[in-house]
Design a protein around this motif. Structure first.
Motif: not given
Length: 201
Positions: A52-62
């Motif tokens: 998930q990419t947002r303004e504050d960067g990319t976050r990974l969900y596992g």
């Protein structure tokens, strides 16, 4: 985009894990059910990833399997459901159980998820109708439409611990660990006692 990660499990926290792949340690946000099922640090693990990419960067969900990732992706299509709420739903319902709840209009079961109120639970049930939440074979016609999901040992154990003042996150982690050690068919009293022992360690 990262689709999956395979490598040594470096750390497991309250909300995420760190997995090494290609010499890089990736921070992966996971649900309580997933974190509880992880092996001990240094063991190899395979996680299916949703980025998930947002303004504050990319976050990974596992996720430990493709069905959970697929259900997570579809939950995010519901208005008002973000990654945190989607993970919360999958903490209390497996993809198959979620499909069952949707088929039965069982918003109460969906509403057990932390941070999911009655209105959002109803929206989830309505908007997920007919969507492929799982690749498993599921026959809703085998159940009465008005029949609610039966209480599970997992759910009842968590409720019992929360009744003793344990936070929901800690309760779910302790119960999932107990069920992993004891087996899915373990009796409710034994699961609660084992979970309490896990909390006292």
């Amino acid at each position: 985009m990262i689709g999956r990660l395979r490598g040594p499990l470096l750390e497991v926290g309250d909300e995420d894990a760190i997995v090494e792949a290609g010499g890089v340690g990736y921070i992966v946000r996971c649900g309580v059910r997933t974190l509880a099922a992880m092996p001990k640090p240094d063991a190899e693990i395979l996680l299916h990833i949703e980025s998930q990419t947002r303004e504050d960067g990319t976050r990974l969900y596992g996720f430990l399997n493709k069905d959970e990732r697929q259900a997570f992706q579809i939950l995010l299509t519901v208005q008002g459901v973000g990654p945190k709420a989607a993970l919360s739903v999958l903490d209390v319902l497996t993809p198959v159980q979620l499909a069952q709840a949707v088929a039965q209009d069982d918003k109460a079961s969906v509403g057990r998820a932390n941070g999911v109120g009655p209105k959002l639970a109803l929206r989830i049930v309505v908007e997920l109708k007919g969507k492929p939440l799982t690749t498993a074979v599921f026959e809703p016609v085998a159940l009465r439409p008005d029949e609610p999901l039966k209480p599970t040992v997992n759910g009842e154990s968590v409720a019992a611990l929360m009744g003793l003042g344990v936070s929901e996150t800690q309760a779910r982690l302790a119960v999932e660990t107990a069920l992993r050690d004891l087996g899915a068919d373990a009796a409710l009293p034994l699961v609660i006692r084992t979970a309490l022992k896990n909390l006292s360690k």
